[in-house]
Design an enzyme around this catalytic site. Structure first.
Site, PDB file in Angstrom:
ATOM      1  N   LYS A 135       0.733  -1.203  -0.078  1.00 18.81           N
ATOM      2  CA  LYS A 135       0.096   0.015  -0.010  1.00 18.81           C
ATOM      3  C   LYS A 135       0.974   1.313  -0.081  1.00 18.81           C
ATOM      4  O   LYS A 135       1.965   1.483   0.535  1.00 18.81           O
ATOM      5  CB  LYS A 135      -0.914  -0.038   1.201  1.00 18.81           C
ATOM      6  CG  LYS A 135      -2.126   0.994   1.408  1.00 18.81           C
ATOM      7  CD  LYS A 135      -2.780   0.729   2.466  1.00 18.81           C
ATOM      8  CE  LYS A 135      -3.892   2.037   2.656  1.00 18.81           C
ATOM      9  NZ  LYS A 135      -4.826   1.535   3.923  1.00 18.81           N
ATOM     10  N   SER A 211      -9.397   1.697   2.776  1.00 23.19           N
ATOM     11  CA  SER A 211      -8.525   2.356   1.850  1.00 23.19           C
ATOM     12  C   SER A 211      -7.317   1.614   1.423  1.00 23.19           C
ATOM     13  O   SER A 211      -6.557   2.152   0.563  1.00 23.19           O
ATOM     14  CB  SER A 211      -7.822   3.331   2.725  1.00 23.19           C
ATOM     15  OG  SER A 211      -7.050   2.831   3.772  1.00 23.19           O
ATOM     16  N   SER A 235      -9.962  -0.842   6.845  1.00 23.16           N
ATOM     17  CA  SER A 235      -9.330  -0.594   5.620  1.00 23.16           C
ATOM     18  C   SER A 235      -8.691  -1.858   4.637  1.00 23.16           C
ATOM     19  O   SER A 235      -8.199  -1.753   3.667  1.00 23.16           O
ATOM     20  CB  SER A 235      -8.563   0.389   5.528  1.00 23.16           C
ATOM     21  OG  SER A 235      -9.111   1.606   5.757  1.00 23.16           O
TER      22      SER A 235
END
Length: 550
Positions: A135, A211, A235
Site C-alpha cells: 500500500k 482504503s 481498510s
C-alpha cells in the site's frame, strides 16, 4: 514541495510519468479495455502480454509453492519478478490500482537473489524471490511517496519503513505500490485527485473498497501473490470483502508499523494496523509466520514480543452475528452466513448466535475518535497545494477536542472493551455448550452491503460498524471468501417483505439487486475474541476452510 503549477497539472504529470514506466510491449490496446461493468480478470491471460509460463507462475495462489519452486531452482527469481511485473502492468491498465511502478527495481533485485542462490546454494531468507506489493503508505528509500495527496508529489523518501527493510532482508522483491483514497478515510470508495479511481476487477462498475483497495484490485487481478495493507476501521477487510481475498487485521502493535507514512500519526485512541492480503489462507499464514519469527520487536519499539504458535485441529465453538442490530445485510450475505453455519455444524463444530453489543454506541465512540482533531491533520496534508477535499471523502463534523475531552473518550472506549470482555467470558456458561470454553470466534459480515457502486458522496456512517466495532476492541480479524452473487439464489426481495429499522437500513436494503451487484464476491470475517491471538484465528480459519470444502 512548493510549486506555482496548478494542482491539476501536477497530478496529470504524475499520472503520465507513472504510465511511461510501463514498457510499450506491456501496454494494452484501447479496444482491449472493456466499458464499465465488465469482469476484467481474464484479460491478463488472453491479451498475449504474458507467456504461458508467466501465466502459470501468476496463477499459483499459494506463496509457499512459489517460494519452494524458487528455493529448489525450478523457477528463477527473475522469471517470477518479470511475470508479476507484467501482470501488475495489465492490472493497472484495467483497474487503475497502482501508484509507484517499481518493475525495473524489482527485476534488478531478483537478479541479485538468483546470483546469491547460484553462488551460495542457499536462499537469502524465508521470502526469497517473492514479489510483494505494498500500500502507498510504506516508504521506500529513494522512491517517491505521495500518499494520494497533491502536496506530496515529488516527495522522495529518505528512509524505508521498518517493514520494508525487514521484507527485503528476508528476500522479498517489492514490485509496486498501490492506490489509496484521498485522506485514507473512505471505507467503501477509492479515489484521489492524484491517481483517480480504482475499479473492482470482478465488475468495474463497483468499487474495490477503501482504503487498501489498490492492493485488493491488484491481488484480484493476480498481479501480486501477496500484498500489505493497513486497517484503521476496516481498510484491509472491506477491500478484501469486495475483491474475494483472504486477509488479516492483526491486533495493534503485533506487526512493525514504524517508518510508514500515515494520517493521524501519533493518535493512539484507535490505532491503524498493517496486515497481509492474499489469494489464500496459506499465503497469509506464510507471511505472518515469517515476520513474527524475524523478531519484529527488535526493529520497532512498539511491537509486542510474542512468538508465533502452531495449533492442531480441534472442535470449536463459533458464534454467528447475523446483523449489527441497525442495518440488515444484503440477501447474498445472509445466504453466505447460512451456508457457513451449516458447513461448520456438519463438520462437528458448535455454532451459536451472537447478539450485537451496542454497535451504535460503539460507532459513536469511533466517529468522535476519527474526528477528534477537528480536521487539522487532513488540512496539514493538503497544505497550500490548492487541492480540494473530494466530495466522496468524510470531513470533520466537530471542533477539535481538548485533552481532557479526549481522556473522557478513551474512558468510554475502555468501558466498552470491559463490557465486551465480560460478555465473551459469560459464553462459557452457555446452555448446551460442548467445548467447556467461551466461544472461540465470531463470524459476521464486513458490511451490510456488497462491493459498493462508485458514488459521489460518502457512505453513511451507519454502514461501517461491522468492522469498526472490532477495531475499537482491537481484536484480530481474518477474512475468508465464501461465494459470489447468484441471481437465482439471491433474487431481489419482494417489496414490503421487510420493514427497515431506519432510513439507512431502508436505503441499503432497497438498493440491492443481483443485476447491480453482478458477480460481486461474498466474503465474511472471523473475529478472535482475544488480542494477539492471530495464530489461533488463522488456525480457526483452517477449520472453516476445511468445513466449507467438505
Amino acid at each position: 514541495m512548493t510549486t506555482h503549477q496548478p494542482w491539476q497539472a501536477r497530478a496529470a504529470a504524475k499520472r503520465q510519468a507513472q504510465y511511461d514506466l510501463i514498457p510499450p510491449e506491456w501496454r494494452l490496446s484501447e479496444d482491449a479495455i472493456p466499458p464499465l461493468g465488465a469482469d476484467v480478470r481474464a484479460i491478463a491471460t488472453s491479451c498475449g502480454i504474458l507467456s504461458d509460463t508467466e501465466i502459470a507462475i501468476t496463477e499459483e495462489d499459494d506463496v509457499a509453492v512459489l517460494l519452494r519452486d524458487m528455493a529448489e531452482r525450478k523457477r528463477s527469481a527473475v522469471e517470477v519478478a518479470v511475470a508479476y511485473s507484467k501482470r501488475a502492468a495489465v492490472a493497472q491498465q484495467l483497474t487503475n490500482c497502482l501508484t509507484e511502478v517499481l518493475f525495473t527495481r524489482a527485476i534488478d533485485r531478483a537478479k541479485e537473489l538468483d546470483a546469491h542462490l547460484e553462488t551460495t546454494g542457499s536462499v537469502v531468507g524465508p521470502l526469497h524471490g517473492l514479489p510483494i506489493s505494498l500500500k502507498e503508505q510504506f516508504d521506500i528509500a529513494g522512491v517517491e511517496s505521495t500518499m494520494g495527496f497533491v502536496s506530496r508529489i515529488g516527495h522522495v523518501s529518505t528512509e524505508s519503513a521498518v517493514l520494508v527493510e525487514m521484507l527485503e532482508s528476508m528476500g522479498a522483491v517489492i514490485h509496486c505500490r498501490t492506490n489509496v483514497p484521498q485522506t485514507l478515510l473512505p471505507d467503501s470508495l477509492l479515489i484521489s485527485n492524484v491517481f483517480g479511481k480504482t475499479l473492482n476487477p470482478y465488475n468495474t462498475s463497483l468499487t474495490a473498497g477503501g482504503s487498501s483497495g489498490g492492493e485488493a484490485a491488484l491481488l484480484a487481478m493476480k498481479g501480486s501473490p501477496l500484498g500489505i495493507g493497513t486497517d484503521l476501521g476496516g481498510s484491509i477487510r472491506k477491500p478484501a470483502s469486495f475483491c474475494s481475498l483472504s486477509s488479516l487485521r492483526p491486533t495493534s502493535k503485533r506487526l512493525p508499523y514504524a517508518g510508514a507514512s500515515n494520517i493521524f500519526a501519533g493518535a493512539e485512541a484507535l490505532e491503524s494496523v498493517l496486515g497481509p492480503m492474499a489469494r489464500s489462507l496459506s499465503s497469509v499464514q506464510t507471511f505472518m509466520k515469517a515476520i513474527v519469527e524475524a523478531r519484529p520487536w527488535e526493529f520497532d519499539s512498539k511491537v509486542v514480543e510474542r512468538p508465533w504458535k502452531e495449533f492442531g485441529r480441534e472442535t470449536k465453538c463459533f458464534a454467528v452475528m447475523r446483523s449489527d442490530g441497525d442495518v440488515r445485510c444484503h440477501p447474498p450475505i445472509e445466504r453466505a452466513l447460512d451456508e457457513t453455519v451449516e458447513a461448520l455444524r456438519k463438520a462437528g463444530h458448535e455454532v451459536v448466535e451472537w447478539e450485537p453489543l451496542d454497535h451504535k454506541g460503539a460507532q459513536e465512540i469511533v466517529g468522535r475518535i476519527f474526528d477528534s482533531d477537528g480536521g487539522t491533520d487532513v488540512n496539514l496534508w493538503l497544505r497550500d497545494s490548492g487541492e480540494p477535499i473530494m466530495p466522496q471523502v468524510f470531513t470533520s463534523q466537530h471542533p477539535a477536542m481538548t485533552v481532557h475531552e479526549s481522556w473522557q473518550l478513551n474512558k468510554k472506549r475502555d468501558a466498552y472493551r470491559q463490557r465486551f470482555l465480560k460478555t465473551w467470558l459469560a459464553t462459557k456458561a452457555r446452555s448446551g455448550g460442548t467445548t467447556g470454553r467461551p466461544i472461540d470466534g465470531i463470524i459476521c459480515a464486513m458490511a451490510p452491503h456488497l462491493a459498493a457502486p462508485h458514488l459521489e458522496t460518502p457512505r453513511p456512517g451507519g454502514l461501517i460498524t461491522y468492522t469498526t466495532v472490532w477495531s475499537l476492541l482491537d481484536l484480530p480479524c481474518y477474512t475468508f471468501p465464501v461465494s459470489f452473487v447468484d441471481p437465482v439464489k439471491d433474487p431481489k426481495p419482494a417489496p414490503g417483505s421487510y420493514s427497515p429499522l431506519n432510513e439507512v437500513d431502508r436505503e441499503n436494503w432497497d438498493g440491492y439487486s443481483p443485476e447491480l451487484y453482478k458477480n460481486a464476491p461474498i466474503v465474511l470475517q472471523l473475529v478472535g475474541p482475544r488480542r494477539f491471538a492471530e495464530d489461533e484465528v488463522l488456525a480457526m480459519g483452517i477449520e472453516i476452510e476445511q468445513a466449507m470444502r467438505a
